[in-house]
Design a protein around this motif. Structure first.
Motif, PDB file in Angstrom:
ATOM      1  N   VAL A   8       0.810  -1.120  -0.062  1.00 50.37           N
ATOM      2  CA  VAL A   8      -0.209   0.013   0.159  1.00 50.37           C
ATOM      3  C   VAL A   8       0.905   1.070   0.002  1.00 50.37           C
ATOM      4  N   ALA A   9       0.119   2.380  -0.197  1.00 55.79           N
ATOM      5  CA  ALA A   9       1.084   3.726  -0.083  1.00 55.79           C
ATOM      6  C   ALA A   9       1.469   4.032   1.285  1.00 55.79           C
ATOM      7  N   ARG A  10       2.438   4.745   1.603  1.00 53.10           N
ATOM      8  CA  ARG A  10       2.722   5.325   3.068  1.00 53.10           C
ATOM      9  C   ARG A  10       1.486   6.038   3.533  1.00 53.10           C
ATOM     10  N   GLU A  11       0.582   6.577   2.707  1.00 52.32           N
ATOM     11  CA  GLU A  11      -0.263   7.491   3.189  1.00 52.32           C
ATOM     12  C   GLU A  11      -1.391   6.492   3.974  1.00 52.32           C
ATOM     13  N   THR A  12      -1.516   5.187   3.494  1.00 55.12           N
ATOM     14  CA  THR A  12      -2.401   4.384   3.910  1.00 55.12           C
ATOM     15  C   THR A  12      -1.976   3.925   5.088  1.00 55.12           C
ATOM     16  N   VAL A  13      -0.319   3.627   5.407  1.00 54.29           N
ATOM     17  CA  VAL A  13      -0.013   3.413   6.737  1.00 54.29           C
ATOM     18  C   VAL A  13       0.001   4.516   7.782  1.00 54.29           C
ATOM     19  N   LYS A  14       0.049   5.689   7.294  1.00 52.14           N
ATOM     20  CA  LYS A  14      -0.057   6.945   8.178  1.00 52.14           C
ATOM     21  C   LYS A  14      -1.576   6.931   8.794  1.00 52.14           C
ATOM     22  N   VAL A  15      -2.532   6.731   8.015  1.00 50.76           N
ATOM     23  CA  VAL A  15      -3.957   6.746   8.478  1.00 50.76           C
ATOM     24  C   VAL A  15      -3.927   5.634   9.489  1.00 50.76           C
ATOM     25  N   ALA A  16      -3.694   4.484   9.379  1.00 50.49           N
ATOM     26  CA  ALA A  16      -3.789   3.226  10.286  1.00 50.49           C
ATOM     27  C   ALA A  16      -2.816   3.694  11.586  1.00 50.49           C
ATOM     28  N   LEU A  17      -1.754   4.366  11.629  1.00 45.21           N
ATOM     29  CA  LEU A  17      -0.786   4.831  12.819  1.00 45.21           C
ATOM     30  C   LEU A  17      -1.582   5.932  13.468  1.00 45.21           C
ATOM     31  N   ARG A  18      -2.270   6.717  12.719  1.00 43.21           N
ATOM     32  CA  ARG A  18      -3.173   7.986  13.341  1.00 43.21           C
ATOM     33  C   ARG A  18      -4.027   7.012  14.108  1.00 43.21           C
ATOM     34  N   VAL A  19      -4.737   6.167  13.758  1.00 44.61           N
ATOM     35  CA  VAL A  19      -5.836   5.530  14.275  1.00 44.61           C
ATOM     36  C   VAL A  19      -5.273   5.009  15.734  1.00 44.61           C
ATOM     37  N   LEU A  20      -4.112   4.307  15.810  1.00 44.54           N
ATOM     38  CA  LEU A  20      -3.515   3.722  17.112  1.00 44.54           C
ATOM     39  C   LEU A  20      -2.926   5.026  18.100  1.00 44.54           C
ATOM     40  N   ARG A  21      -2.646   5.905  17.528  1.00 43.90           N
ATOM     41  CA  ARG A  21      -2.144   7.195  18.184  1.00 43.90           C
ATOM     42  C   ARG A  21      -3.486   7.673  18.799  1.00 43.90           C
ATOM     43  N   GLU A  22      -4.654   7.678  18.077  1.00 48.74           N
ATOM     44  CA  GLU A  22      -5.569   8.623  18.944  1.00 48.74           C
ATOM     45  C   GLU A  22      -6.195   7.269  19.809  1.00 48.74           C
ATOM     46  N   GLU A  23      -6.009   5.880  19.846  1.00 49.40           N
ATOM     47  CA  GLU A  23      -6.407   5.270  20.803  1.00 49.40           C
ATOM     48  C   GLU A  23      -5.537   5.277  21.690  1.00 49.40           C
ATOM     49  N   ARG A  24      -4.206   5.907  21.865  1.00 45.74           N
ATOM     50  CA  ARG A  24      -3.282   5.991  22.896  1.00 45.74           C
ATOM     51  C   ARG A  24      -2.511   4.899  23.205  1.00 45.74           C
ATOM     52  N   LEU A  25      -2.359   3.899  21.969  1.00 48.19           N
ATOM     53  CA  LEU A  25      -1.759   2.818  21.973  1.00 48.19           C
ATOM     54  C   LEU A  25      -0.184   2.906  21.472  1.00 48.19           C
ATOM     55  N   ILE A  26      -0.066   4.010  20.600  1.00 47.05           N
ATOM     56  CA  ILE A  26       1.521   4.344  20.183  1.00 47.05           C
ATOM     57  C   ILE A  26       1.597   5.675  20.323  1.00 47.05           C
ATOM     58  N   VAL A  27       2.987   6.055  20.203  1.00 46.89           N
ATOM     59  CA  VAL A  27       3.392   7.555  20.185  1.00 46.89           C
ATOM     60  C   VAL A  27       4.393   7.531  19.103  1.00 46.89           C
TER      61      VAL A  27
END
Length: 287
Positions: free
Chosen positions: A54-73
């Motif tokens: 996939v494109a990096r933008e797709t990965v960025k969206v996935a990581l944004r979801v995890l940040r909003e869930e406070r699972l990653i920084v």
């Protein structure tokens, strides 16, 4: 790390959900099942994009979801990490030590005294002396209360006659740790082990009811001081006082990410607050 990437589940072509949501689900499961440990770095955006086609933008969206869930920084220039406090507040020491792996190290502290900071700095400063860490510059700023003036804490409970002695005791404790930090940091510069090594202490006239650390302008740690009644010995006499207890209090971490999320805004505001006090009501610690 590549082995970890390859071991992650693939995308299901029959799943109607967007690829970004599927990637977020896979990473979430890996975090919650401890395939990625608290504090561990996730695969890079490029590695994940290659893994899932996939494109990096797709990965960025996935990581944004995890940040909003406070699972990653996300840390600028370093990648995404499993949030260390997914289950509990963080300890400061490993983050201080990690901060010294940068070329330029900056540490701002505001609190009641710098006792915890003094302890956390011991190992990285020893590693610099031993040549195991080689930062180019170190800048430490310490903000602590001016105990020469009466305040709510520390204060004597049973009358003003002991109040000055209580405040003098707090001054001695604060100076012992802050002066040791200043001497240790400046010594590294004098020995030529660090090109630029500065440490400054300023005091202010307000009580400290919380502590804040800002590391390398990219991470902030915040903790509340509980106010307690306890008894200390002054001039060989027991004196009941109101005091704050700072050692081992829970600290909560916020890190600058690639997005303007709450954690990034918190770090920015913590830096702005520190600078505002440092440049207005704070003054150099008197000898």
């Amino acid at each position: 790390m590549n082995g970890v990437v390859e071991s992650l589940d693939g995308l299901d072509p029959d799943d109607p959900r967007p690829a970004s949501q599927q990637i977020a689900n896979v990473l979430r499961a890996a975090i919650l099942t401890r395939r990625f440990q608290p504090g561990e770095r996730l695969p890079s955006q490029n590695e994940l994009a290659d893994r899932y086609g996939v494109a990096r933008e797709t990965v960025k969206v996935a990581l944004r979801v995890l940040r909003e869930e406070r699972l990653i920084v996300s840390r600028q220039g370093s990648g995404a990490f499993v949030r260390a406090q997914t289950e509990r507040p963080v300890g400061l020491r490993p983050h201080i030590e990690a901060a010294f792996e940068r070329q330029h190290v900056s540490i701002d502290f505001a609190g009641f005294s710098s006792e915890t900071l003094h302890g956390a700095l011991t190992e990285p400063l020893d590693k610099i002396r031993a040549g195991r860490l080689t930062p180019e510059s170190i800048a430490v700023r310490i903000l602590v209360p001016d105990h020469s003036q009466p305040a709510a804490v520390p204060s004597a409970i049973d009358g003003p006659e002991n109040d000055k002695a209580v405040r003098d005791r707090a001054t001695r404790i604060s100076r012992r740790h802050s002066e040791a930090i200043v001497d240790s940091v400046r010594e590294l510069g004098e020995l030529g082990l660090v090109r630029s090594a500065t440490a400054e202490v300023r005091t202010h006239g307000t009580a400290a009811l919380f502590k804040v650390y800002v590391l390398n302008n990219s991470e902030a740690f915040f903790g509340f001081y509980p106010v307690v009644r306890h008894t200390v010995t002054i001039a060989q006499e027991p004196v009941p006082i109101f005091d704050v207890m700072g050692k081992d209090i829970p600290l909560f971490q916020f890190a600058v990410g690639d997005e303007e999320d709450l954690a990034t805004q918190y770090v920015q505001q913590a830096r702005a607050w520190f600078d505002s006090v440092w440049t207005t009501i704070a003054h150099e610690q008197q000898p």
